[in-house]
Design a protein around this motif. Structure first.
Motif, PDB file in Angstrom:
ATOM      1  N   LEU B   1       0.858  -1.182   0.000  1.00 41.20           N
ATOM      2  CA  LEU B   1       0.000   0.000   0.000  1.00 41.20           C
ATOM      3  C   LEU B   1       0.897   1.235   0.000  1.00 41.20           C
ATOM      4  N   ALA B   2       0.971   1.904  -1.154  1.00 43.94           N
ATOM      5  CA  ALA B   2       1.836   3.066  -1.275  1.00 43.94           C
ATOM      6  C   ALA B   2       1.171   4.257  -0.622  1.00 43.94           C
ATOM      7  N   LYS B   3       1.840   4.851   0.361  1.00 42.89           N
ATOM      8  CA  LYS B   3       1.305   6.018   1.024  1.00 42.89           C
ATOM      9  C   LYS B   3       2.195   7.189   0.695  1.00 42.89           C
ATOM     10  N   THR B   4       1.605   8.368   0.578  1.00 46.65           N
ATOM     11  CA  THR B   4       2.370   9.534   0.172  1.00 46.65           C
ATOM     12  C   THR B   4       2.506  10.526   1.300  1.00 46.65           C
ATOM     13  N   THR B   5       3.593  11.288   1.269  1.00 48.03           N
ATOM     14  CA  THR B   5       3.848  12.345   2.230  1.00 48.03           C
ATOM     15  C   THR B   5       4.172  13.623   1.478  1.00 48.03           C
ATOM     16  N   GLN B   6       3.453  14.684   1.792  1.00 47.48           N
ATOM     17  CA  GLN B   6       3.658  15.994   1.158  1.00 47.48           C
ATOM     18  C   GLN B   6       3.719  17.056   2.240  1.00 47.48           C
ATOM     19  N   PRO B   7       4.347  18.214   1.917  1.00 44.03           N
ATOM     20  CA  PRO B   7       4.282  19.330   2.866  1.00 44.03           C
ATOM     21  C   PRO B   7       2.836  19.792   3.005  1.00 44.03           C
ATOM     22  N   ILE B   8       2.481  20.227   4.180  1.00 38.19           N
ATOM     23  CA  ILE B   8       1.099  20.646   4.426  1.00 38.19           C
ATOM     24  C   ILE B   8       0.777  21.933   3.674  1.00 38.19           C
ATOM     25  N   SER B   9       1.749  22.834   3.619  1.00 38.19           N
ATOM     26  CA  SER B   9       1.493  24.112   2.960  1.00 38.19           C
ATOM     27  C   SER B   9       2.779  24.690   2.383  1.00 38.19           C
ATOM     28  N   MET B  10       2.602  25.578   1.410  1.00 34.93           N
ATOM     29  CA  MET B  10       3.705  26.306   0.796  1.00 34.93           C
ATOM     30  C   MET B  10       3.222  27.680   0.405  1.00 34.93           C
ATOM     31  N   ASP B  11       4.123  28.653   0.491  1.00 33.67           N
ATOM     32  CA  ASP B  11       3.817  30.006   0.058  1.00 33.67           C
ATOM     33  C   ASP B  11       4.712  30.367  -1.112  1.00 33.67           C
ATOM     34  N   SER B  12       4.196  31.171  -2.016  1.00 32.12           N
ATOM     35  CA  SER B  12       4.992  31.634  -3.143  1.00 32.12           C
ATOM     36  C   SER B  12       4.477  32.993  -3.582  1.00 32.12           C
ATOM     37  N   TYR B  13       5.206  33.604  -4.519  1.00 34.00           N
ATOM     38  CA  TYR B  13       4.795  34.883  -5.084  1.00 34.00           C
ATOM     39  C   TYR B  13       4.553  34.709  -6.575  1.00 34.00           C
ATOM     40  N   GLU B  14       3.733  35.574  -7.090  1.00 35.93           N
ATOM     41  CA  GLU B  14       3.436  35.524  -8.518  1.00 35.93           C
ATOM     42  C   GLU B  14       4.708  35.545  -9.354  1.00 35.93           C
ATOM     43  N   GLY B  15       4.749  34.752 -10.401  1.00 37.40           N
ATOM     44  CA  GLY B  15       5.879  34.739 -11.310  1.00 37.40           C
ATOM     45  C   GLY B  15       6.979  33.766 -10.934  1.00 37.40           C
ATOM     46  N   GLN B  16       6.935  33.233  -9.707  1.00 32.42           N
ATOM     47  CA  GLN B  16       7.967  32.291  -9.278  1.00 32.42           C
ATOM     48  C   GLN B  16       7.647  30.876  -9.743  1.00 32.42           C
ATOM     49  N   GLU B  17       8.676  30.044  -9.778  1.00 28.11           N
ATOM     50  CA  GLU B  17       8.485  28.620 -10.018  1.00 28.11           C
ATOM     51  C   GLU B  17       8.276  27.934  -8.665  1.00 28.11           C
ATOM     52  N   VAL B  18       7.300  27.052  -8.630  1.00 27.78           N
ATOM     53  CA  VAL B  18       6.996  26.335  -7.395  1.00 27.78           C
ATOM     54  C   VAL B  18       7.238  24.851  -7.606  1.00 27.78           C
ATOM     55  N   ASN B  19       7.943  24.246  -6.672  1.00 24.70           N
ATOM     56  CA  ASN B  19       8.195  22.807  -6.710  1.00 24.70           C
ATOM     57  C   ASN B  19       7.617  22.159  -5.460  1.00 24.70           C
ATOM     58  N   ILE B  20       6.747  21.211  -5.644  1.00 22.49           N
ATOM     59  CA  ILE B  20       6.134  20.483  -4.530  1.00 22.49           C
ATOM     60  C   ILE B  20       6.582  19.029  -4.623  1.00 22.49           C
ATOM     61  N   THR B  21       7.220  18.561  -3.565  1.00 24.19           N
ATOM     62  CA  THR B  21       7.743  17.196  -3.570  1.00 24.19           C
ATOM     63  C   THR B  21       6.853  16.264  -2.778  1.00 24.19           C
ATOM     64  N   CYS B  22       6.685  15.083  -3.299  1.00 23.33           N
ATOM     65  CA  CYS B  22       5.872  14.048  -2.666  1.00 23.33           C
ATOM     66  C   CYS B  22       6.753  12.818  -2.451  1.00 23.33           C
ATOM     67  N   SER B  23       6.730  12.267  -1.254  1.00 29.12           N
ATOM     68  CA  SER B  23       7.475  11.047  -0.953  1.00 29.12           C
ATOM     69  C   SER B  23       6.547   9.843  -0.995  1.00 29.12           C
TER      70      SER B  23
END
Lengths: 115, 113
Positions: B1-23
């Motif tokens: 049973l593959a379970k995933t872990t992600q950060p609960i929240s992230m903040d960014s500003y317009e125009g930036q690149e956002v990377n969200i990692t999942c384990s």
């Protein structure tokens, strides 16, 4: 084309009453899923229908919950003797094929409030 | 049973690149990695899916290392309308119990002006 539709959009009921939630999947989609999403939480899988196969009911939280899918299309989720902890948004999704990895198309959900 | 872990929240500003990692350390050979986006009062919407290496579409890119134990969703030049919850989902393409459809709580991305 038409997406997944759900009705009603909102349902307020009293504790102990039964409720029925309806889902109309995208025409031709063979797979249909029900999820529950409590406030601020992720999606909790409830039940999965695939064609004429027996449904996967492994996610149903209790025997008060049941679902059926008539003619391989419309589905109804029934909650008997509702409890306050059943309050949540109930989401339905359909997908075109039998693979669990296939893209799921979600409806807007039914917000259930049990008083 | 593959379970995933992600950060609960992230903040960014317009125009930036956002990377969200999942384990997903217990990912199985038959599992695919799928990302969904959910706006308030709406159902989730498919963004991108991959099995290995890199996948790119008009919305995002998905990077998957060789061991497949994690994946990174990359959103280029985010705008205010990208504010949403992003879910990482790992599931297989074979029959059997669909109870492995675990969305988790997702990552709440807030994009600021």
């Amino acid at each position: 084309g038409a997406g997944v539709s759900q009705s009603p959009s909102n349902k307020v009921t009293e504790k102990g009453k039964d409720v029925e939630l309806r889902c109309d999947p995208i025409s031709g989609h063979t797979a249909l899923y029900w999820y529950r999403q409590s406030l601020g939480q992720g999606l909790e899988f409830l039940i999965y229908f695939q064609g004429n196969s027996a449904p996967d009911k492994s996610g149903l939280p209790s025997d008060r919950f049941s679902a059926e899918r008539t003619g391989g299309s419309v589905s109804t989720l029934t909650i008997q003797r509702t409890q306050q902890e059943d309050s949540a948004v109930y989401l339905c999704a359909s997908s075109p094929s039998r693979g669990a990895w296939d893209t799921q198309y979600f409806g807007p959900g039914t917000r259930l409030t049990v008083l | 049973l593959a379970k995933t872990t992600q950060p609960i929240s992230m903040d960014s500003y317009e125009g930036q690149e956002v990377n969200i990692t999942c384990s997903h350390n217990n990912i199985a050979t038959n599992d695919y990695i799928t990302w969904y986006q959910q706006f308030p009062s709406q159902g989730p919407r498919f963004i991108i899916q991959g099995y290995k290496t890199k996948v790119t579409n008009e919305v995002a890119s998905l990077f998957i290392p060789a061991d497949r134990k994690s994946s990174t969703l990359s959103l280029p030049r985010v705008s205010l309308s990208d504010t949403a919850v992003y879910y990482c989902l790992v599931c297989s393409n074979y029959g059997g119990s669909q109870g492995n459809l675990i969305f988790g709580k997702g990552t709440k991305l807030s994009v600021k002006p």
